[in-house]
Each structure stands twice: as C-alpha cells, then as structure tokens.
Design a protein around this motif. Structure first.
Motif, mmCIF file in Angstrom:
data_model
loop_
_atom_site.group_PDB
_atom_site.id
_atom_site.type_symbol
_atom_site.label_atom_id
_atom_site.label_comp_id
_atom_site.label_asym_id
_atom_site.label_seq_id
_atom_site.Cartn_x
_atom_site.Cartn_y
_atom_site.Cartn_z
ATOM 1 N N PRO A 75 48.567 40.657 89.103
ATOM 2 C CA PRO A 75 49.275 41.641 89.938
ATOM 3 C C PRO A 75 48.281 42.519 90.701
ATOM 4 N N GLN B 123 50.947 33.972 86.422
ATOM 5 C CA GLN B 123 50.797 35.094 85.478
ATOM 6 C C GLN B 123 49.389 35.044 84.894
ATOM 7 N N SER B 124 48.523 35.871 85.420
ATOM 8 C CA SER B 124 47.137 35.888 84.960
ATOM 9 C C SER B 124 46.651 37.324 84.820
ATOM 10 N N LEU B 125 45.593 37.480 84.056
ATOM 11 C CA LEU B 125 44.924 38.775 83.937
ATOM 12 C C LEU B 125 43.422 38.557 84.000
ATOM 13 N N GLY C 106 47.980 35.096 90.479
ATOM 14 C CA GLY C 106 48.846 35.565 89.397
ATOM 15 C C GLY C 106 48.448 36.902 88.810
ATOM 16 N N PHE D 63 39.545 40.611 83.241
ATOM 17 C CA PHE D 63 38.835 41.765 82.688
ATOM 18 C C PHE D 63 37.349 41.603 82.978
ATOM 19 N N TRP E 228 48.571 45.327 91.941
ATOM 20 C CA TRP E 228 48.624 46.778 91.702
ATOM 21 C C TRP E 228 47.813 47.188 90.467
ATOM 22 N N LEU E 229 47.338 46.224 89.710
ATOM 23 C CA LEU E 229 46.607 46.602 88.484
ATOM 24 C C LEU E 229 45.373 47.428 88.828
ATOM 25 N N PRO E 230 45.126 48.480 88.078
ATOM 26 C CA PRO E 230 43.964 49.327 88.373
ATOM 27 C C PRO E 230 42.674 48.619 87.951
ATOM 28 N N MET F 177 39.925 46.351 83.669
ATOM 29 C CA MET F 177 40.700 45.281 84.285
ATOM 30 C C MET F 177 40.039 44.910 85.597
ATOM 31 N N TYR G 102 39.866 52.173 86.173
ATOM 32 C CA TYR G 102 40.328 52.808 84.936
ATOM 33 C C TYR G 102 41.581 52.102 84.468
ATOM 34 N N PRO G 103 41.823 52.025 83.164
ATOM 35 C CA PRO G 103 40.984 52.536 82.084
ATOM 36 C C PRO G 103 39.712 51.700 81.912
ATOM 37 N N ALA G 104 38.661 52.357 81.442
ATOM 38 C CA ALA G 104 37.383 51.696 81.162
ATOM 39 C C ALA G 104 37.057 51.989 79.693
#
Lengths: 201, 208
Positions: free
Chosen positions: A139, A101-103, A137, A105, A141-143, A124, A146-148
């Motif tokens: 996903p 589970q990661s993000l 981790g 930016f 499918w994350l865009p 993102m 956008y959003p920016a």
C-alpha cells in the motif's frame, strides 16, 4: 566478520532456494508477479547477489533471495536482500502475503548520532534496494520513515539474525535453522548460535 | 533523589499527548475514533485511569487509547498507545504496549509490544509485531485485515518495561530532535528539567 556473514547468508540462501523450488506453483507465481521476476531462482544467482551486495556499488542484476519457509504463517514467501551503504550493511525484507498484498521492511544500521534515526532500526519500506525496485501490492500510504523500531545492534551479522528471527521465530525457528545449516560443523554452529542469542535474548 | 520511574514518565508523556490532542481538528478526531473503534482518553483523568489499570480481560472498558505527542509533524497524523499491565501467576506484573497509528485518511496501522512467550516456543523473546485486533482481540480496528499479525515479530532491544516504553516512543519520534526533544519538553513543563538527564542517559544506553 564479512566472511562470517557471507558464509551464513549463502548457506541460508541455499536452504531458502531449496524450499522455494519445492513451493507450489501458484504461490511462486504470486511472488514473481509481486517482485517483477526479480528473484534469485538458483544458487549462482543468489551467491552473485550476496557477493555484489557485500562488495557495494550496486548491480543491476540484483535479485531478491528466497528465505526458508519455516513458520511465518499467513505469509506466502519472504525474500531478503543485503545492501552495502558506505561501510555498513542494511537488509531489505519483502513479504508476499497474497495477490497484490505485500509488505516491505528495511533493517538499517544507525545513521550518524545527531540524526533522528541515529540508532539501528527497522522501518517499513515501499520500494527496495535504495528505492530502485518497486514491489507490487505494498500500500502506497504506508509510512516509510516512522515507526523506526530500535534494534539491539548495528552490526551486520546481528542485523541479519534479527531479520531472519522476525520471520521464523527464535527457539523453534531460527535456532533450529542455524543448527541444521551447520549440522556437520560444530565450531561454526556454536559461533552462529552464540551470535543469534546475543542478537535476540 | 529522583530515580527512573515508568509510571511517572508515562503520566508526563500522556499529559502532553492529551494536551495536543485537545487542539486536534474535529476531522482528525472523528477519523481516529472511527478507525480505532474504541474510546480515546480525552482528558488526563481518563489517561491516568488507563495507566493505573491492571488488565484482567474483564476491565477493558477502563482502558482508553492515550494520544501521543505529535512529533515529527509529518508522515503519521496521530499515534495512540495503551500500556497493558497484567498480573502473572507469581504475582509479578508484566507490561506490554499497544500502539495505534492513524497514518492518513482512514489508513491505519497497529502494533503490539509483547514480552517473551513461554519457553520453548517461536516467540520466546521480547518482540513487536503488527496487529489488527487489539487488546487480546477485544477491539476491532480499521487496519487492513490481510496484514499478518503473527510474523514478522521484530526482536526488541530490551526486556525492561521502562526501556520498552522508551523504545516505543523512540520508534514514533526518532532520537535526536525527536524523543530527546519530547522528554526535554515534558520535564520542562513539569518544572523538573534536571530529571530529563536520567531518562536521556537510559535512552542512550539502550540505543548504543
């Protein structure tokens, strides 16, 4: 400005490394797996990454730099990476939240004014360091366009302060961190706190 | 002499969003509904009621997610917003925004644009953050439950509600060829093209 930024990044990285070293073994293992062991584990590695990143040109030894563990509840570890793009500097931010589970930016200065992203922005990101480093981790499918979200500035120091504030908060977060990093240096402390206020308030 | 007017701008923007939503496929409509878990403004009246409502925790049923114009055409399937206007202690009205993105299939994201919290605190600055339960946790969405909803809290470039709205729609459409075109389009359709400049100037001041 370059030296101001370099000094702050190195001081901040040193504090992040202290806290990273003291973090529990399990959370560090989760983060190492997510980042494929591309983590600066000591000051020498962090400083080398910062120097190479600010100089530009890329460096295969580039490593993610641990950020201080201050606030950011629900997130195990945060890492950053400065990236020189032509004459500007962007920052990658990686958040390790749990197992797989990661993000990610990207804090980017403005593209040319006639482009859709012709303003300093936060978006993102699925792969880091110019799409050369994959993070487990995130996903897929994350865009990633956008959003920016618009930022107040495209100046590297302000971009960094915005990024750090986003994971620590302001008054009881980044402001206290900066004060502690420069506790014995009133001149630089005041200068960085002023820059922080200009970036956030 | 026309002047900047957030409510007027939101109405024109919502009108365009609803018009485009009406021609969306039934599949997109179904998935949006399932992921949002709440009502979508299906016509101008429902959108305008939402815009006019001052939220007081007991009237959430008056608020419906307003479809946003679809531009660019790729990347995110549909976006929706709700302005959350709340009366504060001294009678002033604070404005925040809830933003929901149907990215693809049943994959979705939500953000909230919030005014600064009380001083001193960690979020004592205007910010945008991820969200999974919207409208003060009254709406449960299909957003991944592990996504953090307190941090990161990205500093917003402004504290002015009109500018926060412009920031939100810029984040979805981009600037040149994006929000600029949307603004030109909605004022042209309203027969008020000259007013576009007012908002483009404001946008430019905010972004540069």
């Amino acid at each position: 400005l370059d030296e101001e930024l370099r000094k702050l990044l190195k001081r901040y990285a040193a504090e992040g490394l202290v806290q990273w070293t003291e973090a529990d073994i399990t959370s560090r293992a989760i983060a190492r797996t997510a980042l494929g062991n591309r983590i600066a584990e000591g000051e020498f590695e962090a400083n080398r990454t910062i120097d190479a990143s600010l100089k530009g040109g890329g460096d295969e030894r580039t490593l993610f730099i641990p950020m201080p563990i201050v606030n950011h509840s629900d997130i195990l570890h945060c890492f950053f990476l400065p990236i020189k793009v032509q004459e500007t500097i962007a920052f990658d931010l990686v958040l390790v939240i749990g197992v797989e589970q990661s993000l990610g930016f990207r804090f980017e200065p403005a593209d040319p004014p006639t482009w859709t992203h012709g303003y300093g922005h936060i978006q993102m990101n699925r792969s880091m360091f110019g799409k050369t480093l994959e993070i487990k981790g995130i996903p897929q499918w994350l865009p990633d366009s956008y959003p920016a979200f618009p930022m107040r500035s495209s100046e590297p120091l302000q971009i960094f302060l915005s990024m750090a504030t986003s994971v620590h908060g302001y008054e009881k977060g980044m402001k206290e961190i900066v004060s502690q990093l420069f506790a014995s240096e009133p001149g630089p402390r005041k200068k960085y706190l002023n820059a922080l206020e200009a970036a956030i308030i | 002499m026309p002047s900047l007017d957030l409510m007027d701008l939101m109405k024109l923007y919502a009108r365009e969003g609803v018009a485009q939503w009406n021609s969306a496929s039934s599949d997109v409509k179904r998935r949006s509904q399932e992921c949002l878990g709440t009502a979508i403004a299906e016509n101008e009246d429902e959108a305008f009621v939402t815009l006019a409502t001052i939220y007081n925790t007991r009237n959430a049923n008056r608020l419906r997610f307003i479809p946003m114009p679809k531009r660019p055409k790729h990347g995110i399937e549909r976006c929706f917003f709700i302005p959350v206007r709340e009366m504060k202690d001294r009678g002033e009205i604070a404005v925040g925004f809830e933003l929901f993105l149907l990215v693809s299939h049943r994959n979705c994201l939500a953000f909230r644009f919030e005014a600064a919290h009380g001083f001193p605190s960690v979020h004592d600055y205007n910010h945008v953050q991820l969200s999974n339960q919207m409208l003060r946790r009254t709406i449960t969405t299909a957003v991944l439950p592990w996504l953090p909803n307190r941090y990161p809290a990205f500093p917003l470039s402004t504290t002015n509600p009109l500018r926060v709205f412009l920031a939100m729609i810029t984040s979805i459409h981009g600037y040149t060829g994006g929000v600029v075109s949307v603004l030109q389009d909605i004022f042209q359709k309203a027969g008020r093209s000259p007013e576009t400049l007012l908002y483009l100037d404001e946008l430019k001041k905010m972004l540069t």
